[in-house]
Design a protein around this motif. Structure first.
Motif, PDB file in Angstrom:
ATOM      1  N   PRO A  51       9.623 -26.476  43.202  1.00 58.05           N
ATOM      2  CA  PRO A  51      10.586 -27.573  43.233  1.00 58.05           C
ATOM      3  C   PRO A  51      10.383 -28.414  41.966  1.00 58.05           C
ATOM      4  CG  PRO A  51       9.370 -27.446  45.315  1.00 58.05           C
ATOM      5  CD  PRO A  51       8.692 -26.505  44.352  1.00 58.05           C
ATOM      6  N   PRO A  52      11.457 -28.656  41.177  1.00 57.61           N
ATOM      7  CA  PRO A  52      11.289 -29.417  39.934  1.00 57.61           C
ATOM      8  C   PRO A  52      10.611 -30.756  40.210  1.00 57.61           C
ATOM      9  CG  PRO A  52      13.475 -28.467  40.041  1.00 57.61           C
ATOM     10  CD  PRO A  52      12.846 -28.228  41.391  1.00 57.61           C
ATOM     11  N   GLY A  53       9.535 -31.027  39.487  1.00 60.45           N
ATOM     12  CA  GLY A  53       8.734 -32.235  39.717  1.00 60.45           C
ATOM     13  C   GLY A  53       7.389 -31.885  40.331  1.00 60.45           C
ATOM     14  N   LEU A  54       7.314 -30.722  40.991  1.00 52.59           N
ATOM     15  CA  LEU A  54       6.076 -30.351  41.676  1.00 52.59           C
ATOM     16  C   LEU A  54       5.415 -29.104  41.063  1.00 52.59           C
ATOM     17  CD1 LEU A  54       7.067 -31.067  45.409  1.00 52.59           C
ATOM     18  CD2 LEU A  54       5.714 -32.479  43.854  1.00 52.59           C
ATOM     19  N   GLU A  55       5.781 -28.797  39.808  1.00 51.59           N
ATOM     20  CA  GLU A  55       5.225 -27.596  39.164  1.00 51.59           C
ATOM     21  C   GLU A  55       3.689 -27.640  39.119  1.00 51.59           C
ATOM     22  OE1 GLU A  55       7.682 -29.478  37.899  1.00 51.59           O
ATOM     23  OE2 GLU A  55       9.319 -28.215  37.161  1.00 51.59           O
ATOM     24  N   ALA A  56       3.143 -28.826  38.784  1.00 49.07           N
ATOM     25  CA  ALA A  56       1.679 -28.926  38.646  1.00 49.07           C
ATOM     26  C   ALA A  56       0.996 -28.717  39.999  1.00 49.07           C
ATOM     27  CB  ALA A  56       1.297 -30.284  38.067  1.00 49.07           C
ATOM     28  N   VAL A  57       1.651 -29.111  41.072  1.00 48.33           N
ATOM     29  CA  VAL A  57       1.059 -28.953  42.409  1.00 48.33           C
ATOM     30  C   VAL A  57       1.062 -27.462  42.793  1.00 48.33           C
ATOM     31  CG1 VAL A  57       1.032 -29.879  44.756  1.00 48.33           C
ATOM     32  CG2 VAL A  57       2.090 -31.196  42.930  1.00 48.33           C
ATOM     33  N   VAL A  58       2.139 -26.768  42.446  1.00 54.74           N
ATOM     34  CA  VAL A  58       2.188 -25.319  42.702  1.00 54.74           C
ATOM     35  C   VAL A  58       1.126 -24.607  41.856  1.00 54.74           C
ATOM     36  CG1 VAL A  58       3.614 -23.227  42.565  1.00 54.74           C
ATOM     37  CG2 VAL A  58       4.628 -25.366  43.385  1.00 54.74           C
ATOM     38  N   ALA A  59       0.946 -25.072  40.599  1.00 55.57           N
ATOM     39  CA  ALA A  59      -0.082 -24.461  39.737  1.00 55.57           C
ATOM     40  C   ALA A  59      -1.470 -24.660  40.364  1.00 55.57           C
ATOM     41  CB  ALA A  59      -0.031 -25.065  38.334  1.00 55.57           C
ATOM     42  N   ALA A  60      -1.712 -25.843  40.915  1.00 56.67           N
ATOM     43  CA  ALA A  60      -3.013 -26.111  41.546  1.00 56.67           C
ATOM     44  C   ALA A  60      -3.198 -25.197  42.756  1.00 56.67           C
ATOM     45  CB  ALA A  60      -3.102 -27.585  41.953  1.00 56.67           C
ATOM     46  N   GLU A  61      -2.128 -24.995  43.516  1.00 61.57           N
ATOM     47  CA  GLU A  61      -2.232 -24.094  44.670  1.00 61.57           C
ATOM     48  C   GLU A  61      -2.524 -22.664  44.200  1.00 61.57           C
ATOM     49  OE1 GLU A  61       1.223 -23.474  47.211  1.00 61.57           O
ATOM     50  OE2 GLU A  61       0.060 -22.064  48.432  1.00 61.57           O
ATOM     51  N   ALA A  62      -1.834 -22.231  43.148  1.00 66.84           N
ATOM     52  CA  ALA A  62      -2.033 -20.864  42.643  1.00 66.84           C
ATOM     53  C   ALA A  62      -3.492 -20.679  42.204  1.00 66.84           C
ATOM     54  CB  ALA A  62      -1.072 -20.573  41.494  1.00 66.84           C
ATOM     55  N   ALA A  63      -4.037 -21.689  41.531  1.00 70.01           N
ATOM     56  CA  ALA A  63      -5.436 -21.601  41.087  1.00 70.01           C
ATOM     57  C   ALA A  63      -6.353 -21.522  42.303  1.00 70.01           C
ATOM     58  CB  ALA A  63      -5.785 -22.804  40.219  1.00 70.01           C
ATOM     59  N   ARG A 117      -5.725 -20.308  45.117  1.00 76.95           N
ATOM     60  CA  ARG A 117      -5.580 -19.003  45.787  1.00 76.95           C
ATOM     61  C   ARG A 117      -6.068 -17.850  44.912  1.00 76.95           C
ATOM     62  NH1 ARG A 117      -3.482 -20.034  50.478  1.00 76.95           N
ATOM     63  NH2 ARG A 117      -1.985 -21.743  50.705  1.00 76.95           N
ATOM     64  N   GLY A 118      -6.681 -18.186  43.783  1.00 80.26           N
ATOM     65  CA  GLY A 118      -7.328 -17.148  42.987  1.00 80.26           C
ATOM     66  C   GLY A 118      -6.432 -16.447  41.984  1.00 80.26           C
ATOM     67  N   PHE A 119      -5.242 -16.995  41.700  1.00 80.99           N
ATOM     68  CA  PHE A 119      -4.426 -16.415  40.633  1.00 80.99           C
ATOM     69  C   PHE A 119      -4.997 -16.910  39.304  1.00 80.99           C
ATOM     70  CE2 PHE A 119      -1.683 -16.232  44.324  1.00 80.99           C
ATOM     71  CZ  PHE A 119      -1.204 -14.934  44.234  1.00 80.99           C
ATOM     72  N   ALA A 120      -5.086 -16.005  38.323  1.00 77.62           N
ATOM     73  CA  ALA A 120      -5.793 -16.333  37.084  1.00 77.62           C
ATOM     74  C   ALA A 120      -4.947 -17.232  36.187  1.00 77.62           C
ATOM     75  CB  ALA A 120      -6.152 -15.045  36.350  1.00 77.62           C
ATOM     76  N   ALA A 167       1.394 -13.264  46.143  1.00 78.02           N
ATOM     77  CA  ALA A 167       2.028 -14.556  45.860  1.00 78.02           C
ATOM     78  C   ALA A 167       3.127 -14.822  46.893  1.00 78.02           C
ATOM     79  CB  ALA A 167       2.604 -14.571  44.449  1.00 78.02           C
ATOM     80  N   ASN A 168       3.926 -13.799  47.194  1.00 81.83           N
ATOM     81  CA  ASN A 168       4.972 -13.955  48.207  1.00 81.83           C
ATOM     82  C   ASN A 168       4.380 -14.243  49.584  1.00 81.83           C
ATOM     83  OD1 ASN A 168       7.890 -13.440  47.329  1.00 81.83           O
ATOM     84  ND2 ASN A 168       6.799 -11.799  46.250  1.00 81.83           N
ATOM     85  N   LEU A 169       3.310 -13.574  49.889  1.00 77.55           N
ATOM     86  CA  LEU A 169       2.712 -13.678  51.219  1.00 77.55           C
ATOM     87  C   LEU A 169       1.973 -14.998  51.426  1.00 77.55           C
ATOM     88  CD1 LEU A 169       1.910 -12.232  53.894  1.00 77.55           C
ATOM     89  CD2 LEU A 169      -0.039 -11.233  52.657  1.00 77.55           C
ATOM     90  N   GLU A 170       1.284 -15.473  50.386  1.00 73.19           N
ATOM     91  CA  GLU A 170       0.342 -16.582  50.588  1.00 73.19           C
ATOM     92  C   GLU A 170       0.753 -17.912  49.980  1.00 73.19           C
ATOM     93  OE1 GLU A 170      -3.521 -15.236  49.306  1.00 73.19           O
ATOM     94  OE2 GLU A 170      -3.773 -14.041  51.134  1.00 73.19           O
ATOM     95  N   MET A 171       1.545 -17.900  48.907  1.00 72.05           N
ATOM     96  CA  MET A 171       1.855 -19.172  48.248  1.00 72.05           C
ATOM     97  C   MET A 171       2.754 -20.016  49.157  1.00 72.05           C
ATOM     98  SD  MET A 171       0.403 -19.659  45.282  1.00 72.05           S
ATOM     99  CE  MET A 171       1.420 -20.985  44.658  1.00 72.05           C
ATOM    100  N   ARG A 172       2.303 -21.205  49.522  1.00 72.55           N
ATOM    101  CA  ARG A 172       3.089 -22.069  50.412  1.00 72.55           C
ATOM    102  C   ARG A 172       4.072 -22.940  49.657  1.00 72.55           C
ATOM    103  NH1 ARG A 172       2.060 -22.304  55.652  1.00 72.55           N
ATOM    104  NH2 ARG A 172       0.421 -20.859  56.243  1.00 72.55           N
TER     105      ARG A 172
END
Ligand SMILES: C[S@@+](CC[C@H](N)C(=O)[O-])C[C@H]1O[C@@H](n2cnc3c(N)ncnc32)[C@H](O)[C@@H]1O
Length: 365
Positions: free
Chosen positions: A11-23, A25-28, A49-54
């Motif tokens: 969602p535009p505005g929340l990119e950094a929060v998604v990046a933190a979630e990805a990190a 969850r072990g995405f490099a 990513a499809n299965l786990e990224m909230r």
């Protein structure tokens, strides 16, 4: 194609929060970019990513790129592209093209050339209503090809049968919970829970459930799909009590709906919903936790004058009874947030949602 760029839309505005979630969850090395997050990975990373990224809205796989200065070149290079590495000729697809600062400026003509090349060189079936989408971005004369590997948007978890008038999207609810510092250990209360999105997301996070466990994905229709590896990636998690997530609403239908939604999600043992107006809200026993609330706002439901008194009543109830709790309030209207009388920290970014911009206001009572 071993490793390629994977784009998780945010969602535009929340990119950094998604990046933190990805990190987390072990995405490099996730990189926040406008509208999403990029990581490098392979097909198993796409599935995971499809299965786990909230927080992600969808996941795109960047399958290749070439330069094209004019339509004839686009046509020629599209015919040579190794489509069969990723696509299956028997699965209908559609092509979506955007152009930006390029000599090929006519998206319609580019779409037609790419579709024809796919049909004639690869035997693809093009169907306007296909769920599989090949996204082509032509920018600075470079054509980049991505496959939308999600299909339906990822906020659709497939548990919600009942939705109220203004339901929060699951991925936004998960991101707001993350911004609140929710780590699965705290008690949560939502005094205006509607369809129960915050409480159901919270209970799933606490139990370590995979967000996409009950739905289908477009990647299952790609040549790169491996049923066995996918099966091994999925976890079965059973949720036990005690109840730690409490949702209330004054509307009977909302409480019935939220209860059914939680049961379908398999978190019924950890969540309790009850019909109650905000004025009657009391904290559950135990240490202070987090109040997460998304009251009616804007032009969608309710009128502003009535809303002022509702927000005022919410603030008064929390101030009197929820000392020590953290509060997260999602609204499109800064005036209404202030009408609670609660002391807010500087608000988070405005996030586009349903034609409005909503903001998470955080504070401690
Ligand atoms: C924007 S919706 C919440 C949506 C919810 N976050 C979801 O995901 O479905 C606001 C909710 O507040 C409820 N509500 C309005 N006034 C209330 C009050 N005085 N006490 C309790 N609930 C109230 C409405 O019934 C509605 O379900």
């Amino acid at each position: 194609m071993d490793r390629f760029e994977i784009f998780m839309a945010a969602p535009p505005g929340l990119e950094a929060v998604v990046a933190a979630e990805a990190a987390a969850r072990g995405f490099a090395d996730p990189q926040a970019v406008p509208g999403g997050v990029t990581v490098q990975g392979g097909w198993p990373d796409v599935w995971r990513a499809n299965l786990e990224m909230r927080g992600a809205g969808r996941v795109l796989a960047r399958i290749g790129a070439f330069r094209a200065m004019h339509l004839a070149q686009l046509d020629k290079r599209a015919r040579k592209f190794p489509w069969g590495d990723v696509l299956r000729a028997d699965v209908p697809l559609r092509v979506e093209v955007t152009t930006h600062k390029s000599r090929i400026y006519h998206a319609g003509a580019a779409t037609q050339r790419i579709e024809r090349a796919l049909v004639e060189s690869f035997g693809a079936v093009i169907a306007p209503e296909a769920t599989l989408i090949l996204k082509v971005r032509i920018a600075d004369d470079m054509c980049s090809f991505s496959v939308d590997t999600s299909g339906a948007a990822l906020h659709i978890r497939n548990h919600k049968e009942w939705v109220g008038k203004a339901p929060m999207r699951e991925n936004m609810a998960a991101l707001f919970l993350r911004q609140m510092g929710f780590d699965g250990s705290q008690t949560l209360v939502d005094p205006m829970c509607g369809s129960g999105t915050f409480m159901i997301e919270a209970a799933e996070i606490a139990a370590g459930m995979q967000a996409g466990r009950s739905r289908q994905f477009a990647f299952a229709d790609l040549a790169s799909f491996d049923t066995v590896a996918w099966g091994a990636m999925q976890r079965d998690v059973a949720v036990a009590g005690p109840v730690r997530f409490y949702g209330y609403d004054r509307d009977d239908g909302a409480i019935r709906g939220a209860t059914a939604n939680a049961a379908r999600a398999g978190v019924g043992a950890a969540v309790a919903f009850g019909r109650q107006a905000v004025m009657d809200l009391m904290p559950p026993e135990g240490p202070p936790g987090i109040v997460m609330v998304n009251p009616p706002y804007g032009s969608r439901i309710g009128q502003r004058k009535l809303l002022f008194s509702l927000y005022g009543a919410l603030g008064k109830t929390l101030a009197e009874r929820f000392r020590g709790w953290r509060v997260g309030l999602v609204t499109s209207d800064a005036g209404l947030a202030k009408a609670t009388g609660l002391a807010w920290e500087p608000p988070g970014p405005a996030v586009s949602f349903g034609g409005l911009k909503v903001t998470l206001w955080q504070g401690r009572v």
